[in-house]
Design a protein around this motif. Structure first.
Motif, PDB file in Angstrom:
ATOM      1  N   GLY A 141       4.923  -1.608   3.024  1.00  7.18           N
ATOM      2  CA  GLY A 141       4.092  -0.484   2.633  1.00  7.18           C
ATOM      3  C   GLY A 141       4.868   0.825   2.673  1.00  7.18           C
ATOM      4  N   ARG A 166       0.757   4.705   7.424  1.00  9.91           N
ATOM      5  CA  ARG A 166       1.631   3.809   6.663  1.00  9.91           C
ATOM      6  C   ARG A 166       0.792   2.931   5.733  1.00  9.91           C
ATOM      7  NH1 ARG A 166       2.147  -1.367   7.198  1.00  9.91           N
ATOM      8  NH2 ARG A 166       1.180  -1.440   9.258  1.00  9.91           N
ATOM      9  N   GLY A 167       1.341   2.647   4.548  1.00 11.94           N
ATOM     10  CA  GLY A 167       0.678   1.728   3.638  1.00 11.94           C
ATOM     11  C   GLY A 167       0.755   0.297   4.153  1.00 11.94           C
ATOM     12  N   GLY A 195      -2.776   1.538   6.385  1.00  8.52           N
ATOM     13  CA  GLY A 195      -3.473   0.668   5.451  1.00  8.52           C
ATOM     14  C   GLY A 195      -3.529  -0.766   5.951  1.00  8.52           C
ATOM     15  N   GLY A 252       0.796  -1.216   0.000  1.00  7.75           N
ATOM     16  CA  GLY A 252       0.000   0.000   0.000  1.00  7.75           C
ATOM     17  C   GLY A 252       0.837   1.279   0.000  1.00  7.75           C
ATOM     18  N   ARG A 253       0.272   2.326  -0.553  1.00  6.42           N
ATOM     19  CA  ARG A 253       0.912   3.637  -0.558  1.00  6.42           C
ATOM     20  C   ARG A 253       0.632   4.339   0.759  1.00  6.42           C
ATOM     21  NH1 ARG A 253       2.619   7.308  -4.445  1.00  6.42           N
ATOM     22  NH2 ARG A 253       2.554   9.488  -3.771  1.00  6.42           N
ATOM     23  N   GLY A 254       1.617   5.094   1.230  1.00  6.94           N
ATOM     24  CA  GLY A 254       1.428   5.860   2.455  1.00  6.94           C
ATOM     25  C   GLY A 254       0.465   7.010   2.254  1.00  6.94           C
ATOM     26  N   GLY A 255      -0.266   7.371   3.287  1.00  4.78           N
ATOM     27  CA  GLY A 255      -1.203   8.489   3.204  1.00  4.78           C
ATOM     28  C   GLY A 255      -0.485   9.835   3.166  1.00  4.78           C
ATOM     29  N   ASP A 289      -4.054   1.144   1.082  1.00  5.15           N
ATOM     30  CA  ASP A 289      -3.306   2.399   1.192  1.00  5.15           C
ATOM     31  C   ASP A 289      -3.546   3.037   2.558  1.00  5.15           C
ATOM     32  OD1 ASP A 289      -2.426   2.099  -1.405  1.00  5.15           O
ATOM     33  OD2 ASP A 289      -4.033   3.342  -2.263  1.00  5.15           O
ATOM     34  N   GLY A 290      -2.549   3.809   3.008  1.00  9.20           N
ATOM     35  CA  GLY A 290      -2.707   4.543   4.256  1.00  9.20           C
ATOM     36  C   GLY A 290      -3.650   5.720   4.081  1.00  9.20           C
ATOM     37  N   GLY A 308       4.367   2.052  -1.985  1.00  5.88           N
ATOM     38  CA  GLY A 308       4.837   0.801  -1.399  1.00  5.88           C
ATOM     39  C   GLY A 308       5.652  -0.002  -2.393  1.00  5.88           C
ATOM     40  N   GLY A 342       4.049   7.055   5.440  1.00  3.80           N
ATOM     41  CA  GLY A 342       3.121   8.174   5.344  1.00  3.80           C
ATOM     42  C   GLY A 342       3.848   9.509   5.298  1.00  3.80           C
TER      43      GLY A 342
END
Length: 457
Positions: A118, A40-41, A82, A13-16, A68-69, A145, A121
């Motif tokens: 991940g 965090r993702g 996430g 996942g991608r960080g927020g 994702d975050g 991520g 963020g």
């Protein structure tokens, strides 16, 4: 359907994104920045599931992504992380990098394995307040991520592998020594997939036997069905060559044994497995570097002992230490040092002696083969501004490069201050000077991946 290889794509996942926010409270006229960090993702984990026996679930679904975050918010609140993704695989699955073929992990234990991390963020604007910049209106975006293209390769974990030509009686033998109920019929290639069975010897003593589909000559080069499943022999600690001693299919037992031996040696020499070399520790030759026994099956159909005597003589010529005479009871254990057992799977004649010999032999063998990871993650290259590629298409200028991609990932283009920082970095890198030297005109479009603007001198 038995599926033992699969190609899938994994993405963590991608960080927020960090938040841009300012403290608001009654009687507080100038609240400071309080934007929270992004979450965090989600990670991607692998876990062995002993109840799975095939990679069928991965035949149609090829892409797996963690959550994702969440973005941060005001009052210093961080976004929620996430959701992690746990992918369950059969015990014994080998995970390889698709590009290099290197081993990432051998899933031969129950412990979960972290495959992809991940993204972190982004920081909220509360982290960027300084004595001279007390009102930062920008924040950091979350980082992507990790992503991987991997190959899943199932190599069954069994203590003993039954190897034989079609209709040699392997499935019958498995059915009488364990509770497994494989399909049994009197035609070639009845067994289309490997079958596993647990053999219980005494209280607390048991082992797993695998019935490999019948091999034919040329199996190591792709002929027949066996070549698809020879990889499942690699983890076996002991091989049992099941030979039709009665020649009920019109084949010679000695030639059958030599065919099996040649195919496993060819499989090793073709670089398919990395099997061991040398002997088995008891002074006998090994096929594919593994200790072995020979089960002369269907002895109940023999009218005389000539075929069994010929097979015994052939094994002696290979260097096997028999140390005891064949005797008249073809179902008896031929001695502790003898790798030949005359049995009948249909009548259970000599089967108990074979089971006892297999259990005793396993006590002195090392555990199942485990593959060591040799995957080295590629080092990310950031590049430099001088490596940027600039090309012109009509009145548009398209710019690409690793340095630019990394820079754009660290700024928030929706924020004025962040855009000013971005513009300043591009000027310091000499990008605008290069564009003017190449003949850019005012009003031309400059495209930087998914961001475009009009060029103004």
């Amino acid at each position: 359907m038995f599926i033992d290889t699969a190609h899938i794509t994994i993405k963590a996942g991608r960080g927020g994104d960090g938040a841009v926010s300012f403290h608001r409270e009654k009687y507080v006229s100038h609240g400071g920045p309080d934007g929270g960090d992004g979450g965090r993702g989600g990670h991607v984990w692998l876990k062995a599931d002993p109840h799975m026996s095939t990679l069928m679930d991965f035949r149609y679904k090829r892409a797996y992504a963690a959550g994702d975050g969440k973005p941060g918010s005001g009052k210093g609140c961080s976004g929620r992380g996430g959701d992690d993704l746990t992918i369950r695989l059969p015990l014994g699955t080998l995970v390889r990098d698709q590009a290099s073929g290197a081993v990432i992990h051998d899933l031969s234990e129950a412990d979960p394995f972290l495959l992809a991390r991940g993204g972190r963020g982004g920081w909220g604007n509360q982290h960027f307040a300084t004595p001279t910049r007390q009102c930062p209106r920008f924040a950091k975006p979350g980082l992507p991520g990790e992503s991987l293209d991997i190959v899943l390769e199932l190599k069954l974990i069994a203590d003993i592998g039954l190897i034989g030509l079609p209709n040699a009686g392997k499935s019958t033998l498995l059915s009488v020594v364990s509770a497994a109920r494989p399909k049994i019929a009197g035609y070639p290639f009845t067994t289309l997939t490997p079958n596993l069975g647990v053999v219980h010897v005494d209280e607390g003593t048991s082992f797993v036997v695998s019935d490999i589909p019948g091999l034919i000559q040329g199996a190591a080069d792709g002929a027949g069905l066996g070549h698809e499943f020879l990889r499942h022999v690699e983890r076996c600690r002991l091989l049992v060559y099941v030979v039709d001693i009665a020649g009920s299919e019109g084949r010679d037992p000695v030639e059958d044994f030599e065919t099996l031996r040649a195919e496993l040696l060819a499989y090793r020499n073709n670089g398919n497995n990395g099997g061991g070399d040398g002997g088995d520790g008891a002074g006998r030759p090994t096929l594919d570097g593994k200790p072995w026994m020979v089960a002369a099956n269907k002895c109940d159909l023999l009218s005389d002992e000539a075929p069994l005597t010929a097979l015994r003589a052939h094994l002696e010529a290979l260097g096997a230490d028999f140390g005891a005479d064949l005797g008249t009871d073809m179902g008896a254990d031929l001695g502790a040092d003898v790798p030949l057992f005359a049995i009948s799977g249909a009548t259970r004649r000599g089967v108990d002696a074979l089971i006892g010999a297999m259990a005793e032999r396993l006590q002195h063998l090392p555990p199942a083969k485990r593959y060591e990871a040799d995957y080295v993650p590629p080092v990310p290259t950031g590049g430099s501004a001088s490596d940027l590629v600039i090309r012109r298409e009509d009145d548009a200028w398209i710019i690409e490069g690793a340095w630019l991609s990394r820079l754009m990932g660290s700024v928030n283009l929706g924020d004025h201050e962040s855009r000013m920082f971005f513009d300043r970095k591009l000027r310091q890198a000499g990008l605008f000077d290069r564009l003017e030297a190449m003949g850019i005109n005012e009003g031309d479009t400059v495209s930087l991946y998914d961001f475009a603007f009009e060029y103004i001198r």
